[in-house]
Design a protein around this motif. Structure first.
Motif, PDB file in Angstrom:
ATOM      1  N   ARG A 136       0.838  -1.193   0.000  1.00  0.00           N
ATOM      2  CA  ARG A 136       0.000   0.000   0.000  1.00  0.00           C
ATOM      3  C   ARG A 136       0.876   1.247   0.000  1.00  0.00           C
ATOM      4  O   ARG A 136       1.846   1.328   0.751  1.00  0.00           O
ATOM      5  CB  ARG A 136      -0.935   0.009   1.209  1.00  0.00           C
ATOM      6  CG  ARG A 136      -1.999  -1.075   1.148  1.00  0.00           C
ATOM      7  CD  ARG A 136      -2.938  -0.990   2.334  1.00  0.00           C
ATOM      8  NE  ARG A 136      -2.237  -1.211   3.583  1.00  0.00           N
ATOM      9  CZ  ARG A 136      -2.811  -1.156   4.786  1.00  0.00           C
ATOM     10  NH1 ARG A 136      -4.095  -0.858   4.881  1.00  0.00           N
ATOM     11  NH2 ARG A 136      -2.117  -1.377   5.882  1.00  0.00           N
ATOM     12  N   HIS A 137       0.528   2.202  -0.816  1.00  0.00           N
ATOM     13  CA  HIS A 137       1.346   3.389  -0.989  1.00  0.00           C
ATOM     14  C   HIS A 137       1.011   4.447   0.053  1.00  0.00           C
ATOM     15  O   HIS A 137      -0.150   4.607   0.445  1.00  0.00           O
ATOM     16  CB  HIS A 137       1.146   3.974  -2.388  1.00  0.00           C
ATOM     17  CG  HIS A 137       1.887   3.238  -3.453  1.00  0.00           C
ATOM     18  ND1 HIS A 137       2.653   3.868  -4.408  1.00  0.00           N
ATOM     19  CD2 HIS A 137       2.004   1.911  -3.713  1.00  0.00           C
ATOM     20  CE1 HIS A 137       3.190   2.976  -5.213  1.00  0.00           C
ATOM     21  NE2 HIS A 137       2.805   1.774  -4.813  1.00  0.00           N
ATOM     22  N   GLU A 138       2.036   5.162   0.465  1.00  0.00           N
ATOM     23  CA  GLU A 138       1.851   6.385   1.235  1.00  0.00           C
ATOM     24  C   GLU A 138       1.778   7.557   0.246  1.00  0.00           C
ATOM     25  O   GLU A 138       2.220   7.439  -0.900  1.00  0.00           O
ATOM     26  CB  GLU A 138       3.003   6.600   2.219  1.00  0.00           C
ATOM     27  CG  GLU A 138       2.908   5.741   3.477  1.00  0.00           C
ATOM     28  CD  GLU A 138       3.077   4.248   3.205  1.00  0.00           C
ATOM     29  OE1 GLU A 138       2.254   3.460   3.706  1.00  0.00           O
ATOM     30  OE2 GLU A 138       4.015   3.875   2.473  1.00  0.00           O
ATOM     31  N   GLN A 164      -0.577   8.691   5.416  1.00  0.00           N
ATOM     32  CA  GLN A 164      -0.908   7.284   5.200  1.00  0.00           C
ATOM     33  C   GLN A 164      -2.364   7.059   5.579  1.00  0.00           C
ATOM     34  O   GLN A 164      -2.858   7.641   6.554  1.00  0.00           O
ATOM     35  CB  GLN A 164      -0.003   6.396   6.065  1.00  0.00           C
ATOM     36  CG  GLN A 164      -0.280   4.911   5.984  1.00  0.00           C
ATOM     37  CD  GLN A 164       0.495   4.140   7.041  1.00  0.00           C
ATOM     38  OE1 GLN A 164       0.272   4.328   8.235  1.00  0.00           O
ATOM     39  NE2 GLN A 164       1.419   3.298   6.609  1.00  0.00           N
ATOM     40  N   PHE A 165      -3.061   6.229   4.819  1.00  0.00           N
ATOM     41  CA  PHE A 165      -4.414   5.860   5.215  1.00  0.00           C
ATOM     42  C   PHE A 165      -4.345   4.814   6.320  1.00  0.00           C
ATOM     43  O   PHE A 165      -3.583   3.849   6.243  1.00  0.00           O
ATOM     44  CB  PHE A 165      -5.205   5.305   4.029  1.00  0.00           C
ATOM     45  CG  PHE A 165      -5.893   6.368   3.230  1.00  0.00           C
ATOM     46  CD1 PHE A 165      -7.077   6.918   3.679  1.00  0.00           C
ATOM     47  CD2 PHE A 165      -5.344   6.828   2.051  1.00  0.00           C
ATOM     48  CE1 PHE A 165      -7.705   7.909   2.951  1.00  0.00           C
ATOM     49  CE2 PHE A 165      -5.964   7.810   1.315  1.00  0.00           C
ATOM     50  CZ  PHE A 165      -7.154   8.360   1.773  1.00  0.00           C
ATOM     51  N   ASP A 166      -5.169   5.036   7.355  1.00  0.00           N
ATOM     52  CA  ASP A 166      -5.232   4.107   8.489  1.00  0.00           C
ATOM     53  C   ASP A 166      -6.699   3.945   8.857  1.00  0.00           C
ATOM     54  O   ASP A 166      -7.208   4.581   9.771  1.00  0.00           O
ATOM     55  CB  ASP A 166      -4.434   4.653   9.675  1.00  0.00           C
ATOM     56  CG  ASP A 166      -4.425   3.696  10.850  1.00  0.00           C
ATOM     57  OD1 ASP A 166      -4.839   2.540  10.660  1.00  0.00           O
ATOM     58  OD2 ASP A 166      -4.032   4.108  11.953  1.00  0.00           O
ATOM     59  N   PRO A 182      -3.422   9.920   9.022  1.00  0.00           N
ATOM     60  CA  PRO A 182      -2.396  10.533   9.872  1.00  0.00           C
ATOM     61  C   PRO A 182      -1.192  11.015   9.072  1.00  0.00           C
ATOM     62  O   PRO A 182      -0.839  10.451   8.034  1.00  0.00           O
ATOM     63  CB  PRO A 182      -2.008   9.398  10.824  1.00  0.00           C
ATOM     64  CG  PRO A 182      -2.321   8.153  10.062  1.00  0.00           C
ATOM     65  CD  PRO A 182      -3.539   8.473   9.253  1.00  0.00           C
ATOM     66  N   ARG A 183      -0.578  12.063   9.594  1.00  0.00           N
ATOM     67  CA  ARG A 183       0.664  12.571   9.017  1.00  0.00           C
ATOM     68  C   ARG A 183       1.830  11.793   9.611  1.00  0.00           C
ATOM     69  O   ARG A 183       1.979  11.707  10.825  1.00  0.00           O
ATOM     70  CB  ARG A 183       0.818  14.057   9.300  1.00  0.00           C
ATOM     71  CG  ARG A 183       2.104  14.655   8.715  1.00  0.00           C
ATOM     72  CD  ARG A 183       2.329  16.076   9.191  1.00  0.00           C
ATOM     73  NE  ARG A 183       1.299  16.977   8.683  1.00  0.00           N
ATOM     74  CZ  ARG A 183       1.252  18.268   8.980  1.00  0.00           C
ATOM     75  NH1 ARG A 183       2.160  18.800   9.793  1.00  0.00           N
ATOM     76  NH2 ARG A 183       0.290  19.026   8.500  1.00  0.00           N
ATOM     77  N   ASN A 232       5.748   2.120  13.785  1.00  0.00           N
ATOM     78  CA  ASN A 232       4.688   2.497  14.728  1.00  0.00           C
ATOM     79  C   ASN A 232       3.936   3.745  14.275  1.00  0.00           C
ATOM     80  O   ASN A 232       3.638   4.643  15.063  1.00  0.00           O
ATOM     81  CB  ASN A 232       5.266   2.717  16.133  1.00  0.00           C
ATOM     82  CG  ASN A 232       5.892   1.475  16.715  1.00  0.00           C
ATOM     83  OD1 ASN A 232       5.405   0.360  16.476  1.00  0.00           O
ATOM     84  ND2 ASN A 232       6.966   1.637  17.480  1.00  0.00           N
ATOM     85  N   GLY A 233       3.633   3.792  12.973  1.00  0.00           N
ATOM     86  CA  GLY A 233       2.835   4.898  12.470  1.00  0.00           C
ATOM     87  C   GLY A 233       3.575   6.199  12.316  1.00  0.00           C
ATOM     88  O   GLY A 233       2.943   7.243  12.141  1.00  0.00           O
ATOM     89  N   GLN A 234       4.902   6.184  12.358  1.00  0.00           N
ATOM     90  CA  GLN A 234       5.692   7.395  12.167  1.00  0.00           C
ATOM     91  C   GLN A 234       6.906   7.083  11.305  1.00  0.00           C
ATOM     92  O   GLN A 234       7.417   5.959  11.314  1.00  0.00           O
ATOM     93  CB  GLN A 234       6.160   7.966  13.513  1.00  0.00           C
ATOM     94  CG  GLN A 234       5.051   8.583  14.346  1.00  0.00           C
ATOM     95  CD  GLN A 234       4.547   9.873  13.729  1.00  0.00           C
ATOM     96  OE1 GLN A 234       5.287  10.811  13.483  1.00  0.00           O
ATOM     97  NE2 GLN A 234       3.244   9.918  13.474  1.00  0.00           N
TER      98      GLN A 234
END
Length: 647
Positions: free
Chosen positions: A539-541, A562-564, A569-570, A641-643
């Protein structure tokens, strides 16, 4: 309460102020009563009220009155506990009594706090001590009898021709202090020269106080600390001097210290002493035309995690009419994220329809609260003339003639899910159309086969245009077909105007879209939009490069999202280019890949280590600083972790 160590003049003592405190208070007059009074934030307990004034240094002072009698210079500061006052008073004779009264020497701070649609004023009386009477503080209504304050501290020192006074007053002893940042103020000297006939001889003040027009008093202008963070945001957005329309404090993320969340113009901004490094902020641009379209503003824990979310009510308008949204935003210390939205009113030329929203208790102890939407009333609108398509960026309004009388939502750890629906006993369909032409049209609409591929993508984008009232002359830019969410079916990413749009046949069931207002002043500031799979998960950012004007300097900032699930979120914000004029530029090289993101210092022209005019410290706006070729090395970011964090 004289102290031989503090007999120096106030001016000398002011030079001993700690480095963390700079308090500026603008001098006002009756001719210009709107000049604000600035009170600078200090570190918690950064001022010790001990009469030595060693915590006060280099403080710009405000003068009131003139001459060797009945004049003073004073300064103000504050922290989370209360208000601090320091004054150097010229007074040929000090008159004091044992109990607080209006007929004795004192420094008086008038504070008018918001009350209903106007203000309610109080007077804070600060009495210096003598050999026989201790210093004291009292508070009372404007023009009324002052009463002693509990928890206040007042320490004074006599000086040649007057006295110096230092005081602390707890916020909880000042009426209405919860809204002090939106209040107004004035400061005066109460001078009594006769002990036998205690009458006020002089009362010089920063501004005359008219109890009938408290709104004419100077505004309180907090500065320093977190207010400096807000000022920096306003400057960077080109709205310096704008005043927050809504302002609340609550613990929204991170540690347990409260953050400040404000609405200013069409932005929501979050910052505070416990927010990241205390010198940073995050913001979101609300989908409204102006500040007046934001009606509700409340911080409350809607997810049950012990942190508050923001509830707002917004009015949106387009060429067909308007609608009201009831919306929730969340904070994760990296940004402001939309979590939930529901329509509560739609107004068209034929009339309007309304629904109601009520927040209730969770069904179990400790569970998140429930959000119940229920049908309201309609005026002029019926099933026959209400032809609005269901909303795709919010939960659609419940109609009085619709299938459900009410629908209840609750946070399930990932989203606000439907937990209960009640049927509507008054449900009714639109009466069949009588004309043959309209009957054929409806038949064709019902029997039309779903389109696929590029045609379906174009139809979905057309739906966005209709919902957001985007003219046909605004063409899509930066169009990509990439898998950014869900299964491996690619979505279409495009920029329409100044917004990012995502649609797709498998995206939200092929019926919805994602619409995100980019943080730019106009569409020309969107320099580039690309995508890249930064962690190899297929999946692309989304990488967005935007331009920001900072006066004579322009910079490009790379934003990675990114889609979550329902969130966007940035992951990173980093400056990658800076320009000043035609001969000063630094450009970093950006290289995305499956192992992350690589940023190299690149090259510079016109700037070097010798003439680089800015600090190397982060600006505190959440944007990583640009890499300098003469001092920085390549930085490689890895998604964890989402960053995106440096390896």
């Amino acid at each position: 309460m004289e102290d031989s160590t503090v007999r120096d003049t106030f001016a000398a003592a002011m030079r001993l102020f700690s480095v963390s405190i700079v308090c500026a208070l603008a001098l006002t007059s009756t001719a210009n009563a709107q000049v604000g009074i600035r009170i600078h934030e200090v570190a918690e307990r950064g001022v010790r009220v001990d009469g030595m004034l060693r915590d006060w240094r280099a403080v710009p002072k405000v003068g009131v009155g003139r001459g060797p009698d009945a004049s003073m210079e004073f300064a103000l500061a504050y922290d989370g506990a209360g208000l601090y006052v320091a004054a150097d008073v010229a007074d040929e004779r000090l008159i004091r009594q044992e109990r607080p009264s209006r007929d004795q020497d004192a420094v008086v701070v008038v504070m008018a706090m918001p009350h209903g649609r106007g203000y309610r004023a109080s007077e804070i009386w600060l009495y210096p001590g003598t050999q026989h009477t201790a210093g004291a503080a009292a508070v009372g209504p404007l023009g009324g009898r002052p009463r002693a304050i509990r928890g206040a501290r007042v320490v004074e020192a006599r000086s040649d021709g007057g006295y110096e006074i230092e005081a602390f007053i707890p916020w909880n002893q000042i009426p209405g202090s919860r809204g002090w940042e939106e209040g107004r103020a004035a400061v005066r000297l109460n001078d009594v020269d006769s002990e036998s006939r205690p009458e006020v001889e002089n009362a010089p003040s920063t501004v005359a106080v008219d109890r009938r027009h408290l709104e004419r008093l100077p505004e309180i202008r907090p500065s320093g600390g977190e207010h400096a963070v807000l000022d920096r945001f306003l400057t960077q957005q080109g709205i310096a001097g704008a005043t927050p329309r809504h302002s609340e404090r609550a613990d929204v993320c991170g540690d347990q210290r409260p953050e400040r969340v404000v609405q200013v113009e069409r932005f929501v901004v979050v910052f505070g002493a416990g927010y990241r490094d205390a010198n940073a902020y995050d913001f979101a641009a609300l989908p409204v035309q102006g500040a007046g379209d934001v009606h509700g503003f409340e911080l409350r824990d809607f997810t049950g995690d012990g942190k508050d979310e923001l509830r707002v009510e917004l009015t949106q308008r387009d060429g067909r009419g308007s609608r009201r949204l009831w919306q929730i935003f969340g904070f994760d210390c990296t940004g402001v994220q939309p979590l939930f939205a529901i329509e509560t009113r739609k107004e068209l030329s034929e009339g309007h329809v309304e629904a109601r929203v009520r927040v209730g208790r969770g069904r179990r102890r400790g569970s998140p609260p429930t959000i119940e939407a229920s049908i309201g009333s309609a005026d002029g609108l019926t099933p026959e003339n209400f032809q609005e398509s269901p909303s795709t960026d919010a939960q659609s309004i419940l109609l009085p003639w619709g299938e459900h009388r009410s629908r209840t939502y609750q946070w399930d750890g990932q989203r606000f899910a439907v937990v209960q629906e009640r049927p509507n006993p008054n449900q009714r369909e639109a009466r069949p159309q009588t004309t043959r032409r309209e009957t054929r049209r409806e038949t064709r609409r019902e029997t039309r086969r779903p389109q696929r591929g590029d045609a379906a993508m174009r139809e979905l984008v057309s739906g966005v245009r209709a919902d957001k009232n985007i003219p046909a002359r605004i063409r899509p830019r930066f169009v990509w077909d990439r898998n950014v969410e869900g299964d491996r079916t690619p979505e279409r990413i495009a920029v329409l105007g100044d917004a990012l749009v995502v649609v797709g046949p498998a995206f939200r069931g092929g019926q919805g879209y994602f619409y995100y207002q980019l943080p730019v002043q106009g569409h020309a500031d969107i320099r580039r939009v690309t995508t890249a799979d930064l962690d190899g998960d297929g999946r692309h950012e989304i990488l967005v490069r935007v331009r920001q004007d900072l006066g004579e300097v322009q910079r490009d900032v790379l934003l990675v999202h990114q889609f979550d699930g329902e969130a966007f979120p940035r992951l990173l914000a980093v400056e990658v280019e800076r320009r000043q004029g035609d001969d000063h530029v630094i450009r970093n090289q950006v290289r995305p890949g499956r192992r992350g993101l690589e940023i190299r210092p690149g090259q510079a022209a016109g700037w070097s280590a010798d003439n680089w005019p800015w600090s190397d410290e982060p600006a505190g706006d959440g944007i990583q600083p640009i890499l300098k070729p003469w001092s920085d090395q390549t930085v490689r970011y890895r998604l964890r972790n989402g960053q995106l964090v440096p390896r």
